[in-house]
Design an enzyme around this catalytic site. Structure first.
Site, short mmCIF file in Angstrom:
data_model
loop_
_atom_site.label_atom_id
_atom_site.label_comp_id
_atom_site.label_asym_id
_atom_site.label_seq_id
_atom_site.Cartn_x
_atom_site.Cartn_y
_atom_site.Cartn_z
N SER A 534 0.84 -1.18 0.00
CA SER A 534 0.00 0.00 0.00
C SER A 534 0.90 1.25 0.00
O SER A 534 1.65 1.45 -0.94
CB SER A 534 -0.96 -0.03 1.19
OG SER A 534 -1.96 0.92 1.04
N ASP A 619 -9.89 -3.65 -5.28
CA ASP A 619 -9.26 -2.85 -4.22
C ASP A 619 -9.93 -1.48 -4.13
O ASP A 619 -10.04 -0.76 -5.12
CB ASP A 619 -7.77 -2.70 -4.53
CG ASP A 619 -6.97 -2.20 -3.34
OD1 ASP A 619 -7.53 -1.50 -2.49
OD2 ASP A 619 -5.77 -2.52 -3.27
N HIS A 654 -8.15 -4.90 -1.24
CA HIS A 654 -6.88 -4.39 -0.72
C HIS A 654 -6.15 -5.42 0.14
O HIS A 654 -4.92 -5.43 0.16
CB HIS A 654 -7.15 -3.13 0.10
CG HIS A 654 -5.94 -2.29 0.34
ND1 HIS A 654 -5.23 -1.71 -0.67
CD2 HIS A 654 -5.31 -1.91 1.49
CE1 HIS A 654 -4.22 -1.01 -0.17
NE2 HIS A 654 -4.25 -1.12 1.15
#
Length: 697
Positions: A534, A619, A654
């Site tokens: 991320s 995501d 995610h």
């Protein structure tokens, strides 16, 4: 190539891979391209697939398949989460607090996930009378949850279904009314708090709507069960509202009005179950306290700061992370010298700290839902110690061991060593680093080193145990966590000097840690691997551009790499919430600074290290097309021969694949990739990377 012009008040840029953005996630050409990327990655990894399979078998074999959490008492019942052998998802259970009580299954994640390619339980709350269970579930991966209610007496689901909500809910005292947060369907921010009365139809009444798109919403009940709370929070500011749980008019009042750079959280303590007075709020606040302090104040006077009284005063060397309030004491999660500790303080007495046994460790407050207890539940873990749950009894100072996370096989913590060192940064700062390795691993500059980092949002990367990581350590790897600026390991200053116009500190710190560890013999110069996810994937993208010669390979999970384009587009989920973290590129100074490090915009013609990049089609935090575009552009500019691989999970978001064991396959692929390269293995070299048409040959 198809060129798209990305405009802004501060200039325009050309993006030849913008066509990979498909907000519907249904364009046949885009899906074909992503599938071709997966085929290419699979073919390139084929020579090491036996190693990946071996790693997966190792990792799963260390798990106790029928594991369960330590039961937690709440309102006369003992709650726990357990797993069944061979099944992917948790089962939530409870027993009444009597010796002959039988277990009752509240939620079976495996049954709920049946027929779904993705499943995640968001949260669950039992009604005050213990007869109903509200829970949220996600079957896509976008964190747009569905709210359901189960009758725990009959075991049936009520017909009430509410879509597109946040994961948390809160019950009112009538056992029929729920507060929930409705999400914006485009930005995915929590925008409105509504109340739902069971059995009602039509649009639910609005309780509160957040006017500022840089704020997100939450709802909860205080631990005292006296108040409902609505939290409005941005990166750097907070505002909370409260109403009595028995007030069905839901007359919410503001605790402390929002103001720039004032963050606070709160809980409530009353004088006892039968007390009539309002009691007092306990507030964690950074007002006149950079590292936060905890104050108490009567409920009605909360906004008047001259009535605030310090419970835990500000300390410039100690960062207050969180707290749990009890009838007779308070427990505080605090960070000093980079490590998390627990401070305990009886009301009106001097505080003391729980003790630790390792150089690098983490103590965390466990689930403590009841006010009227003298026992504190907490968890201790380190890089060599599996998560261990204890109860500390304040009546006699005794510590009761409850459970250590099982690691099956021949694991012996005495075979591993950990260190906590300080690496010098180029500007004179000292960066904490947590290190673990198997005893006997040579620390003479010949071992492979795997370095992990994040450095954003004030999130601290804790030195916690991982049974999966043993597969690296047992193969001679040294593993290091670089606690770089942008986290809060050294307090709020550590975060503030790693965001906005100081973001380059995050990236420089990571490279400086690498150089220090190599110079000290923790890793071989040609066997340095790095990983982040991320915002940590953004970190990987920056070091790939500025220090490609330092690393043999990089692993970037769901990387945030096209930061300027994303932060210019307010239709992309969560963009406006993040201005205080990265800056607003509509402003000239922020635009220029963000552009100076944006991984996608700074790709250059040079040899890049090998990379394994992952993303999820659904995501909601980092859109799939960012890493897809990034890898395509990297290949276009790469003058070296190292493989650049992209794996797209077409059925996840995610957090990657859902399910206990499916996630381990992703870990095994990551470890297989780096272990193979550390051994000098060649990946498949006769295969061509995907082209714009989506072909791979």
């Amino acid at each position: 190539m198809r060129t798209h012009r990305v405009t802004s008040p501060n200039g325009a840029r050309e993006d030849v891979y913008y066509w990979l953005r498909d907000d519907t996630r249904s364009d046949p050409e885009v899906l074909a391209y992503l599938k071709a990327e997966n085929q290419y990655t699979e073919a390139m990894l084929a020579p090491v697939q036996p190693l990946i399979d071996q790693l997966y078998a190792e990792i799963v074999a260390r798990l106790k398949q029928d594991d369960a959490t330590v039961p937690v008492r709440y309102r006369g019942y003992w709650y726990a989460v357990r797993y069944q052998t061979g099944q992917e998802y948790p089962i939530v259970v409870r027993r009444a607090d009597r010796p002959d009580a039988e277990e009752v299954i509240l939620l079976d994640g495996n049954a709920l996930a049946a027929g779904q390619s993705f499943f995640q339980l968001g949260g669950y709350e039992v009604s005050p009378d213990n007869r109903l269970l509200a829970y949220t579930e996600d079957t896509v991966g976008r964190r747009q949850y569905r709210l359901r209610v189960k009758d725990l007496v009959t075991g049936t689901l009520l017909p009430d279904v509410i879509e597109n909500v946040e994961g948390g809910v809160a019950w009112a005292d009538d056992n029929r009314t729920l507060l929930y947060v409705e999400k914006d369907p485009v930005t995915l921010l929590g925008r409105r708090v509504r109340r739902h009365e069971l059995g009602s139809s039509g649009e639910d009444p609005l309780i509160y709507e957040e006017p500022d798109e840089s704020f997100d919403l939450t709802v909860e009940r205080t631990k005292s069960e006296r108040y409902l709370l609505i939290g409005s929070e941005s990166t750097t500011a907070s505002e909370w509202r409260y109403a009595r749980t028995d007030d069905l008019s839901f007359d919410f009042k503001v605790v402390v009005p929002r103001e720039e750079d004032h963050e606070y959280q709160l809980d409530h303590l009353d004088a006892g179950p039968q007390a009539q007075e309002e009691g007092r709020f306990l507030i964690r606040s950074n007002w006149q306290a950079l590292n936060f302090r905890i104050v108490e104040v009567p409920v009605a006077l909360a906004a008047e700061r001259d009535h605030w009284r310090d419970v835990v005063p500000h300390d410039p060397d100690v960062f207050i992370q969180d707290f749990e309030v009890f009838r007779t004491f308070i427990a505080v999660s605090e960070r000093s010298r980079g490590l998390m500790n627990i401070r305990v303080q009886r009301w009106g007495e001097a505080p003391f700290h729980l003790t630790a046994d390792d150089p690098a460790y983490t103590m965390a407050l466990g689930p403590n839902p009841e006010l009227d207890t003298t026992k504190l539940r907490y968890v201790y873990t380190s890089l060599t110690t599996p998560g261990t749950t204890y109860d500390y009894d304040l009546t006699d100072g005794s510590r009761t061991f409850l459970k250590r996370e099982p690691v099956l096989g021949d694991f012996d913590p005495n075979k591993y060593a950990s260190e906590f060192v300080w690496a010098p940064a180029r500007d004179g700062e000292r960066i904490p680093v947590s290190i673990v390795y198997r005893k006997g691993t040579p620390l003479n500059g010949t071992a492979p080193l795997y370095q992990y980092g994040y450095g954003s949002y004030g999130l601290s990367m804790e030195p916690v145990f991982s049974s999966s990581r043993l597969s690296l350590l047992d193969r001679g790897f040294v593993y290091a966590i670089a606690h770089i600026r942008g986290g809060q390991e050294l307090g709020r200053r550590w975060y503030d000097t790693g965001r906005l116009e100081y973001k380059w500190n995050t990236f420089n710190d990571f490279v400086d840690v690498t150089d220090y560890l190599v110079a000290r013999g923790y890793g071989a110069r040609d066997k340095i691997f790095a990983a982040g996810g991320s915002a940590g994937g953004l970190l990987m993208g920056v070091i790939a551009n500025v220090a490609p010669d330092r690393y043999a390979a990089l692993v970037a999970h769901v990387p945030f790499v096209d930061i300027v384009t994303t932060m210019l587009d307010t239709s992309i989920p969560l963009t406006t919430l993040e201005y205080d973290e990265w800056g607003n590129p509509n402003e000239a100074a922020a635009y220029a600074y963000m552009l100076s490090y944006s991984p996608y915009d700074n790709i250059r013609h040079q040899p890049y290290p090998a990379m394994l990049v992952t993303t999820g089609l659904w995501d909601s935090q980092v859109q799939y097309y960012e890493p897809a575009k990034w890898v395509a552009k990297l290949r276009q500019h790469n003058t070296g021969s190292a493989p650049l691989l992209l794996h797209v999970n077409l059925e996840a978001g995610h957090g990657g694949k859902s399910g206990r064991y499916e996630h381990m396959r992703e870990v095994a692929r990551e470890y297989g990739f780096v272990i193979a390269l550390a051994r000098g293995a060649r990946l498949g070299s006769h295969i061509s990377a995907p082209t714009e048409s989506g072909d791979a040959s």
